[in-house]
Write an enzyme that holds these catalytic residues in place. Structure first.
Site, mmCIF file in Angstrom:
data_model
loop_
_atom_site.group_PDB
_atom_site.id
_atom_site.type_symbol
_atom_site.label_atom_id
_atom_site.label_comp_id
_atom_site.label_asym_id
_atom_site.label_seq_id
_atom_site.Cartn_x
_atom_site.Cartn_y
_atom_site.Cartn_z
ATOM 1 N N SER A 68 -52.548 60.632 -105.963
ATOM 2 C CA SER A 68 -53.112 59.303 -105.735
ATOM 3 C C SER A 68 -52.032 58.225 -105.678
ATOM 4 O O SER A 68 -50.927 58.392 -106.188
ATOM 5 C CB SER A 68 -54.119 58.966 -106.839
ATOM 6 O OG SER A 68 -55.121 59.962 -106.896
HETATM 7 N N1 SAH Z 1 -54.943 62.922 -110.063
HETATM 8 C C1 SAH Z 1 -54.516 63.774 -108.986
HETATM 9 C C2 SAH Z 1 -55.481 63.630 -107.826
HETATM 10 C C3 SAH Z 1 -55.578 64.863 -107.029
HETATM 11 S S1 SAH Z 1 -56.750 64.791 -105.714
HETATM 12 C C4 SAH Z 1 -53.116 63.415 -108.553
HETATM 13 O O1 SAH Z 1 -52.793 62.221 -108.566
HETATM 14 O O2 SAH Z 1 -52.372 64.304 -108.177
HETATM 15 C C5 SAH Z 1 -58.225 65.352 -106.530
HETATM 16 C C6 SAH Z 1 -58.181 66.712 -107.148
HETATM 17 O O3 SAH Z 1 -59.494 67.024 -107.608
HETATM 18 C C7 SAH Z 1 -57.776 67.831 -106.202
HETATM 19 O O4 SAH Z 1 -56.697 68.535 -106.762
HETATM 20 C C8 SAH Z 1 -59.041 68.689 -106.110
HETATM 21 O O5 SAH Z 1 -58.750 70.074 -105.953
HETATM 22 C C9 SAH Z 1 -59.708 68.407 -107.430
HETATM 23 N N2 SAH Z 1 -61.150 68.662 -107.463
HETATM 24 C C10 SAH Z 1 -62.063 68.472 -106.482
HETATM 25 N N3 SAH Z 1 -63.295 68.790 -106.905
HETATM 26 C C11 SAH Z 1 -63.164 69.206 -108.189
HETATM 27 C C12 SAH Z 1 -64.081 69.677 -109.182
HETATM 28 N N4 SAH Z 1 -65.394 69.781 -108.944
HETATM 29 N N5 SAH Z 1 -63.597 70.013 -110.401
HETATM 30 C C13 SAH Z 1 -62.276 69.918 -110.678
HETATM 31 N N6 SAH Z 1 -61.358 69.478 -109.785
HETATM 32 C C14 SAH Z 1 -61.795 69.117 -108.554
#
Ligand code: SAH
Length: 228
Positions: A68
């Site tokens: 993000s």
């Molecule tokens: N905070 C992270 C954001 C990653 S994007 C960063 O800054 O790197 C969002 C993430 O949520 C992805 O890695 C995706 O695989 C995960 N995700 C999506 N749906 C999910 C779920 N139901 N449970 C757990 N993780 C999930």
């Protein structure tokens, strides 16, 4: 402090200032800014994107997911109002960058990731960086992590179609849930849910955001495992 990090913090401060009427403040908690200044973001992005690590934008991390934007990480962390004794749940570990920021402000961070490769890589990366107050799980965060509930704060870093009821249940009275809500790749609103002492909830919209979708396939629940 490295010049690039200082530039990132200045950009976050500028963006907070531009969005002050939406977020209701002109500066974030200095503890949040200190934590943002300490996490080496270049360690959380793919090696070929390291030159862009301190730009104020999201970057691809593989599996169709993104790390993000720093301003959004800072804002969501600020909205949680974390105290040193707090336990916080993060849904969507991704690169582990937001996890590292939380780990500096809370006693304990519980983080769940659906994509096992991402969760495993992040656990390894955060351990190598000496973060010791984080527990990792591969699974569907839509259901939260009931074993360690209630949480003082819950942060979801993927956009949900609605606020998952299990997450509200797993929030401690006085706790705060920060979550983007809306349609995949369309308009989404960052929402803050506060649970009062009596267990009632108060929800407000903070600002428009763009997150990857929170996935909800029920069959992925079978994958749930805690990483050791
Ligand atoms: N905070 C992270 C954001 C990653 S994007 C960063 O800054 O790197 C969002 C993430 O949520 C992805 O890695 C995706 O695989 C995960 N995700 C999506 N749906 C999910 C779920 N139901 N449970 C757990 N993780 C999930």
């Amino acid at each position: 402090m490295k010049k690039a990090v200082k530039r990132m913090l200045d950009t976050i401060e500028d963006e907070v200032h531009y969005t002050r009427s939406l977020i209701g403040k002109d500066a974030l908690d200095p503890r949040v800014m200190t934590a943002m200044g300490k996490v080496p973001r270049e360690q959380f992005v793919p090696p070929n994107l390291r030159p862009l690590a301190y730009d104020n934008g999201p970057l691809p991390i593989g599996h169709g997911q993104t790390i993000s934007q720093p301003y959004i990480v800072a804002l969501m962390t600020d909205l949680l109002q974390l105290q040193p004794e707090h336990a916080v749940l993060e849904v969507g570990t991704g690169s582990g960058y937001q996890t590292a920021v939380l780990a500096q402000l809370a006693r304990k961070v519980y983080t769940i990731e659906l994509v096992s490769e991402l969760g495993e890589d992040s656990a390894e990366r955060l351990r190598a960086l000496d973060y010791t107050n984080i527990e990792y799980r591969i699974g569907n965060g839509y259901a939260g992590w009931p074993e360690h509930a209630p949480y003082d704060g819950i942060i979801v870093t993927a956009a949900a179609a609605h606020i998952p009821p299990a997450l509200v249940e797993q929030l401690r009275p006085g706790g705060r849930l920060v979550i983007p809500v809306g349609l995949p790749y369309m308009h989404q609103e960052l929402m803050l849910v506060e649970k009062d002492a009596g267990g009632g909830t108060h929800t407000r919209d903070i600002l428009g955001v763009a997150f990857v979708p929170l996935r909800q396939e029920q069959d992925r629940r079978a994958d749930t495992s805690t990483l050791h």
